[in-house]
Design an enzyme around this catalytic site. Structure first.
Site, mmCIF file in Angstrom:
data_model
loop_
_atom_site.group_PDB
_atom_site.id
_atom_site.type_symbol
_atom_site.label_atom_id
_atom_site.label_comp_id
_atom_site.label_asym_id
_atom_site.label_seq_id
_atom_site.Cartn_x
_atom_site.Cartn_y
_atom_site.Cartn_z
ATOM 1 N N ARG A 83 0.833 -1.194 0.000
ATOM 2 C CA ARG A 83 0.000 0.000 0.000
ATOM 3 C C ARG A 83 0.873 1.252 0.000
ATOM 4 O O ARG A 83 1.994 1.235 0.494
ATOM 5 C CB ARG A 83 -0.923 0.017 1.227
ATOM 6 C CG ARG A 83 -2.126 -0.919 1.100
ATOM 7 C CD ARG A 83 -3.044 -0.853 2.291
ATOM 8 N NE ARG A 83 -2.396 -1.338 3.492
ATOM 9 C CZ ARG A 83 -1.828 -0.574 4.410
ATOM 10 N NH1 ARG A 83 -1.872 0.741 4.306
ATOM 11 N NH2 ARG A 83 -1.235 -1.103 5.457
ATOM 12 N N TYR A 211 -1.561 -3.545 -6.718
ATOM 13 C CA TYR A 211 -1.386 -4.229 -5.429
ATOM 14 C C TYR A 211 -2.681 -4.226 -4.610
ATOM 15 O O TYR A 211 -3.377 -3.198 -4.522
ATOM 16 C CB TYR A 211 -0.253 -3.575 -4.614
ATOM 17 C CG TYR A 211 -0.233 -4.119 -3.205
ATOM 18 C CD1 TYR A 211 0.278 -5.393 -2.945
ATOM 19 C CD2 TYR A 211 -0.802 -3.405 -2.159
ATOM 20 C CE1 TYR A 211 0.230 -5.916 -1.666
ATOM 21 C CE2 TYR A 211 -0.849 -3.923 -0.875
ATOM 22 C CZ TYR A 211 -0.326 -5.184 -0.630
ATOM 23 O OH TYR A 211 -0.387 -5.717 0.621
ATOM 24 N N LYS A 220 -9.792 -2.422 1.495
ATOM 25 C CA LYS A 220 -9.525 -1.288 2.386
ATOM 26 C C LYS A 220 -10.287 -0.031 1.946
ATOM 27 O O LYS A 220 -10.764 0.734 2.781
ATOM 28 C CB LYS A 220 -8.022 -1.032 2.481
ATOM 29 C CG LYS A 220 -7.242 -2.220 3.075
ATOM 30 C CD LYS A 220 -7.687 -2.516 4.471
ATOM 31 C CE LYS A 220 -7.262 -3.853 5.041
ATOM 32 N NZ LYS A 220 -5.866 -4.142 5.218
ATOM 33 N N HIS A 240 -10.669 -2.575 11.304
ATOM 34 C CA HIS A 240 -9.565 -3.416 10.816
ATOM 35 C C HIS A 240 -9.322 -4.530 11.843
ATOM 36 O O HIS A 240 -8.343 -4.503 12.580
ATOM 37 C CB HIS A 240 -8.325 -2.531 10.644
ATOM 38 C CG HIS A 240 -7.194 -3.169 9.906
ATOM 39 N ND1 HIS A 240 -5.889 -2.740 10.041
ATOM 40 C CD2 HIS A 240 -7.141 -4.183 9.018
ATOM 41 C CE1 HIS A 240 -5.093 -3.468 9.271
ATOM 42 N NE2 HIS A 240 -5.822 -4.354 8.642
ATOM 43 N N SER A 262 -1.412 -3.684 10.262
ATOM 44 C CA SER A 262 -1.048 -4.559 9.154
ATOM 45 C C SER A 262 0.202 -5.375 9.499
ATOM 46 O O SER A 262 1.164 -4.833 10.042
ATOM 47 C CB SER A 262 -0.800 -3.717 7.910
ATOM 48 O OG SER A 262 -1.948 -2.957 7.624
ATOM 49 N N CYS A 264 0.634 -7.626 11.751
ATOM 50 C CA CYS A 264 0.885 -7.764 13.188
ATOM 51 C C CYS A 264 0.110 -8.926 13.813
ATOM 52 O O CYS A 264 -0.086 -8.946 15.037
ATOM 53 C CB CYS A 264 0.573 -6.464 13.907
ATOM 54 S SG CYS A 264 1.752 -5.151 13.516
ATOM 55 N N ASP A 291 -9.375 -9.909 8.719
ATOM 56 C CA ASP A 291 -8.864 -8.561 8.435
ATOM 57 C C ASP A 291 -9.872 -7.448 8.688
ATOM 58 O O ASP A 291 -9.486 -6.371 9.125
ATOM 59 C CB ASP A 291 -8.385 -8.491 6.976
ATOM 60 C CG ASP A 291 -7.460 -7.314 6.698
ATOM 61 O OD1 ASP A 291 -6.494 -7.128 7.455
ATOM 62 O OD2 ASP A 291 -7.704 -6.581 5.728
ATOM 63 N N ARG A 380 2.059 -12.180 -0.648
ATOM 64 C CA ARG A 380 0.736 -12.529 -0.115
ATOM 65 C C ARG A 380 0.122 -13.708 -0.839
ATOM 66 O O ARG A 380 0.504 -14.050 -1.962
ATOM 67 C CB ARG A 380 -0.201 -11.325 -0.262
ATOM 68 C CG ARG A 380 0.286 -10.067 0.458
ATOM 69 C CD ARG A 380 -0.690 -9.562 1.445
ATOM 70 N NE ARG A 380 -0.111 -8.575 2.342
ATOM 71 C CZ ARG A 380 -0.648 -8.255 3.512
ATOM 72 N NH1 ARG A 380 -1.748 -8.839 3.929
ATOM 73 N NH2 ARG A 380 -0.075 -7.364 4.298
HETATM 74 P P1 GTP Z 1 -2.473 -7.813 7.346
HETATM 75 O O1 GTP Z 1 -2.955 -8.838 6.397
HETATM 76 O O2 GTP Z 1 -1.355 -6.982 6.772
HETATM 77 O O3 GTP Z 1 -3.552 -6.935 7.901
HETATM 78 O O4 GTP Z 1 -1.702 -8.571 8.541
HETATM 79 P P2 GTP Z 1 -2.124 -9.507 9.773
HETATM 80 O O5 GTP Z 1 -2.398 -8.654 10.956
HETATM 81 O O6 GTP Z 1 -3.174 -10.479 9.366
HETATM 82 O O7 GTP Z 1 -0.758 -10.248 10.106
HETATM 83 P P3 GTP Z 1 -0.344 -11.800 10.037
HETATM 84 O O8 GTP Z 1 -1.183 -12.668 10.906
HETATM 85 O O9 GTP Z 1 -0.271 -12.181 8.606
HETATM 86 O O10 GTP Z 1 1.115 -11.760 10.665
HETATM 87 C C1 GTP Z 1 2.165 -11.017 10.118
HETATM 88 C C2 GTP Z 1 3.491 -11.514 10.616
HETATM 89 O O11 GTP Z 1 3.504 -11.553 12.045
HETATM 90 C C3 GTP Z 1 3.813 -12.917 10.137
HETATM 91 O O12 GTP Z 1 5.144 -12.960 9.686
HETATM 92 C C4 GTP Z 1 3.624 -13.768 11.363
HETATM 93 O O13 GTP Z 1 4.452 -14.905 11.353
HETATM 94 C C5 GTP Z 1 3.941 -12.820 12.517
HETATM 95 N N1 GTP Z 1 3.163 -13.186 13.737
HETATM 96 C C6 GTP Z 1 1.831 -13.425 13.806
HETATM 97 N N2 GTP Z 1 1.444 -13.775 15.063
HETATM 98 C C7 GTP Z 1 2.559 -13.737 15.814
HETATM 99 C C8 GTP Z 1 2.824 -14.000 17.212
HETATM 100 O O14 GTP Z 1 1.941 -14.334 18.001
HETATM 101 N N3 GTP Z 1 4.120 -13.842 17.617
HETATM 102 C C9 GTP Z 1 5.116 -13.463 16.766
HETATM 103 N N4 GTP Z 1 6.349 -13.338 17.251
HETATM 104 N N5 GTP Z 1 4.912 -13.231 15.441
HETATM 105 C C10 GTP Z 1 3.655 -13.357 14.974
HETATM 106 C C1 SPV Z 2 -3.012 -4.612 5.198
HETATM 107 O O1 SPV Z 2 -2.037 -3.999 4.721
HETATM 108 O O2 SPV Z 2 -3.518 -4.315 6.314
HETATM 109 C C2 SPV Z 2 -3.614 -5.745 4.455
HETATM 110 C C3 SPV Z 2 -3.199 -5.953 3.080
HETATM 111 O O3 SPV Z 2 -4.487 -6.422 4.977
HETATM 112 S S1 SPV Z 2 -3.939 -4.807 1.993
HETATM 113 O O4 SPV Z 2 -5.134 -5.424 1.410
HETATM 114 O O5 SPV Z 2 -2.986 -4.511 0.960
HETATM 115 O O6 SPV Z 2 -4.334 -3.621 2.715
HETATM 116 MN MN MN Z 3 -5.069 -5.643 6.957
#
Ligand code: GTP
Ligand code: SPV
Ligand code: MN
Length: 595
Positions: A83, A211, A220, A240, A262, A264, A291, A380
């Site tokens: 983004r 993207y 979003k 979110h 994002s 996290c 999400d 992704r």
């Molecule tokens: P968006 O799709 O961008 O909104 O992200 P999201 O919040 O769904 O994040 P996602 O669950 O994909 O995690 C992103 C990164 O954080 C990955 O590399 C995970 O491995 C890492 N991660 C997720 N949960 C944990 C956790 O409990 N501990 C740690 N150390 N890392 C984590």
């Molecule tokens: C984020 O960045 O929080 C995502 C991926 O979930 S996107 O759809 O690109 O915003």
């Molecule tokens: Mn997101």
């Protein structure tokens, strides 16, 4: 498939409720000058034809047919991988309505700028009309939109991420209203790339990027920026947040909504697999969404939530059989991978997946560690939620699921403990408003920089944060049975720079404590920042925590919090007189308790 230029969907129906849609498609076609117009019906045949076309022109590359049936690899332009928050605008007539949290441009100026970019931009291309529904097609909480795009990749992704096609068009015809999203990949030139939102006009214009968050306009742009504006007017919330169901051994399920910025941990928490002991005891976890969450008060005063999406657009790196086996099972077929690496067997690969060495990196170059990670850090997968083994049987419930707890959290290497509970709703709103997190690769720019990201909505709130916090506070009304609000931090680091909490499946231990708090069955210690568990209040059986870890994860650092709460106060000041007094009052109360 694109033989005819079929501008109008139903030319012969009189006084048809698609008049507004037909007129808009005709207007956009006149501006963008496509060679063909295709109205998407969402059928398998249409999808197969699109995929064949993308395979022929190299937009989609085949993966190993045996290990990854019906899955594809897309390599984006290397300058179009995330983004672009600095190029994303909210265009309200008054600058103050967008707030200091958004980039702003006057609507007339923004339209003129965008229309100049769109003029003639689809010459030689096909214009796709993509009707979609955000939320179960029969849900009163769902909302429809139409995206016009010249990108078949966007169409294929929208088909996975939304309820796209004939059923959505039928609902639009019934309701007569929809969000208009105009998108073109343009020349993919970062200098000619803008994502513009016109909340009053329920309109989005996006140019120059293919993207996800910039181009899949249902996600979003519609489901957060435009929807948050509508939600404020109509008395609901567009957030979110993931939505997850936690079933205890007695068979009762509590639904939890959690906002993390994002990259996290939302997808991971939504698909959590309980630790062995919990599994044996009968705990189960059900994924509703990973999400976005739309929620509104029900007749019983509780908040009811739907996931407006139909698929996951998840972060690939770090996804493995140990971190997220549900995600790995979900993406084992019928998945579009974007910017991952491949092995010499044409299997998708990313850092953290396993010990293999890939053959080609995300740009298709022979893998060389000197070029950086093999998979782009923001690579992704796009996949239907129905493929998820933990997909909740209530996920498509048109009435939504009742929310027992709301969780806020971010990446905080220091200060912030593993978990604490807000005293009440107004305090919880402050906890959300004060969220901070270190930036990630989900947006272009520096990674690892701490910034305020209230409720994980900094990049996504379609109006002034001061008004948004006031809207949140307004849910605290007589008769409301609001969820308890918590804050978590899975990312606290020790002196050696390593994470102190094992995370992932072990996070259920924290969720169990929250649910017990909701049920009035768990203890906590009162501090100025909220209620903190002692280590003994959580089930930590089988988790080996060092003394340092225990002290930092469960400790309350009064001096550190004194400066944190001061910095929160300074942040709230940035919004001037528009900031609700009740929120400033919360901050002042905590500051004075900290002494
Ligand atoms: P968006 O799709 O961008 O909104 O992200 P999201 O919040 O769904 O994040 P996602 O669950 O994909 O995690 C992103 C990164 O954080 C990955 O590399 C995970 O491995 C890492 N991660 C997720 N949960 C944990 C956790 O409990 N501990 C740690 N150390 N890392 C984590
Ligand atoms: C984020 O960045 O929080 C995502 C991926 O979930 S996107 O759809 O690109 O915003
Ligand atoms: Mn997101």
């Amino acid at each position: 498939m694109n033989a005819a230029v079929d501008v109008f969907k139903s030319q012969d129906s009189q006084g048809c409720r698609l008049d507004a849609l037909n007129a808009w498609v005709a207007e956009v076609a006149a501006l963008t000058q496509p060679d063909h117009i295709h109205w998407c019906d969402g059928s398998d045949a249409e999808n197969a034809a699109l995929i064949a076309r993308m395979q022929a022109d190299g937009t989609l590359l085949p993966l190993n047919r045996e290990t990854d049936p019906h899955s594809w690899l897309h390599r984006s332009s290397p300058s179009d991988v995330a983004r672009v928050e600095h190029l994303t605008f909210v265009c309200t007539p008054e600058r103050d309505d967008a707030g200091p949290n958004n980039h702003w441009m006057a609507p007339a100026e923004a339209h003129a700028k965008m229309d100049a970019l769109f003029a003639g931009c689809m010459r030689g291309r096909t214009l796709y009309v993509v009707p979609y529904c955000m939320g179960p097609i029969d849900s009163p909480l769902a909302r429809c939109g139409v995206e016009i795009t010249d990108s078949p990749y966007v169409v294929a992704n929208m088909r996975i991420m939304t309820r796209m096609g004939a059923a959505a068009l039928a609902r639009i015809e019934r309701e007569g209203s929809f969000v208009k999203g105009l998108h073109s990949i343009g020349e993919l030139d970062p200098e000619r790339r803008f994502i513009m939102h016109f909340p009053e006009e329920l309109t989005i214009k996006s140019y120059g990027s293919g993207y996800g968050g910039n181009a899949l306009l249902g996600k979003k742009c519609h489901a957060l920026r435009i929807a948050s504006h509508q939600a404020r007017q109509e008395g609901w919330l567009a957030e979110h947040m993931l939505i997850v169901g936690i079933e205890n051994p007695q068979g009762q399920t509590h639904y939890v909504a959690a906002a993390f910025p994002s990259a996290c941990g939302k997808t991971n928490l939504a698909m959590l697999i309980p630790p062995e002991g919990y599994r044996q005891a009968g705990w189960k976890v059900w994924t509703v969404g990973d999400d976005i969450c739309w929620m509104r008060p029900g007749a019983d005063g509780r908040l009811y939530a739907i996931n407006p999406e139909a698929g996951f657009f998840g972060v690939a790196p770090g996804t493995s059989d140990s971190s997220n086996p549900n995600a790995l099972a979900t993406i084992s077929h019928h998945t579009i991978f974007t910017n991952v690496a491949v092995t010499d067997e044409q299997e998708p690969w990313w850092e953290g997946l396993d010990g293999r060495t890939p053959a080609l990196d995300w740009q298709g170059r022979p893998y060389d560690p000197a070029n950086g990670p093999a998979a782009h850090p923001n690579s992704r997968f796009t996949v239907s939620a129905r493929q998820c083994p933990s997909y909740s049987p209530r996920a498509e419930d048109p009435q939504g699921v009742p929310i027992s707890a709301i969780v806020f959290g971010g990446r905080r290497a220091s200060l912030v403990p593993l978990v604490f509970e807000a005293r009440d709703w107004p305090h919880g709103v402050l906890v959300g408003a004060a969220m901070g997190s270190e930036t990630t690769a989900a947006a272009t720019g520096a990674v690892g920089v701490m910034r305020r990201d209230p409720m994980a909505m900094k990049p996504f709130c379609g109006y002034n944060f001061a008004d948004y916090f006031a809207h949140w506070l307004s849910f605290d009304q007589p008769g409301a049975k609001l969820p308890k609000i918590f804050h978590v931090n899975w990312f606290r680091k020790g002196d050696d720079g390593k994470f102190l909490w094992p995370g992932f499946g072990e996070n259920l231990r924290v969720l169990e404590w929250m649910i017990k708090r909701v049920e009035g069955q768990a203890d906590a210690v009162e501090t100025p920042i909220g209620h903190l568990p002692r280590p003994a209040d959580l089930n930590l059986e089988g988790v080996a925590l060092s003394q340092e870890a225990e002290a930092k994860l469960f400790g309350f650092d009064r001096d550190g919090w004194r400066s944190e709460v001061e910095s929160i106060g300074a942040y709230l000041e940035e919004f001037g007189g528009r900031m609700p007094g009740a929120l400033k009052g919360e901050q002042e109360r905590i500051a004075s308790q900290l002494g």
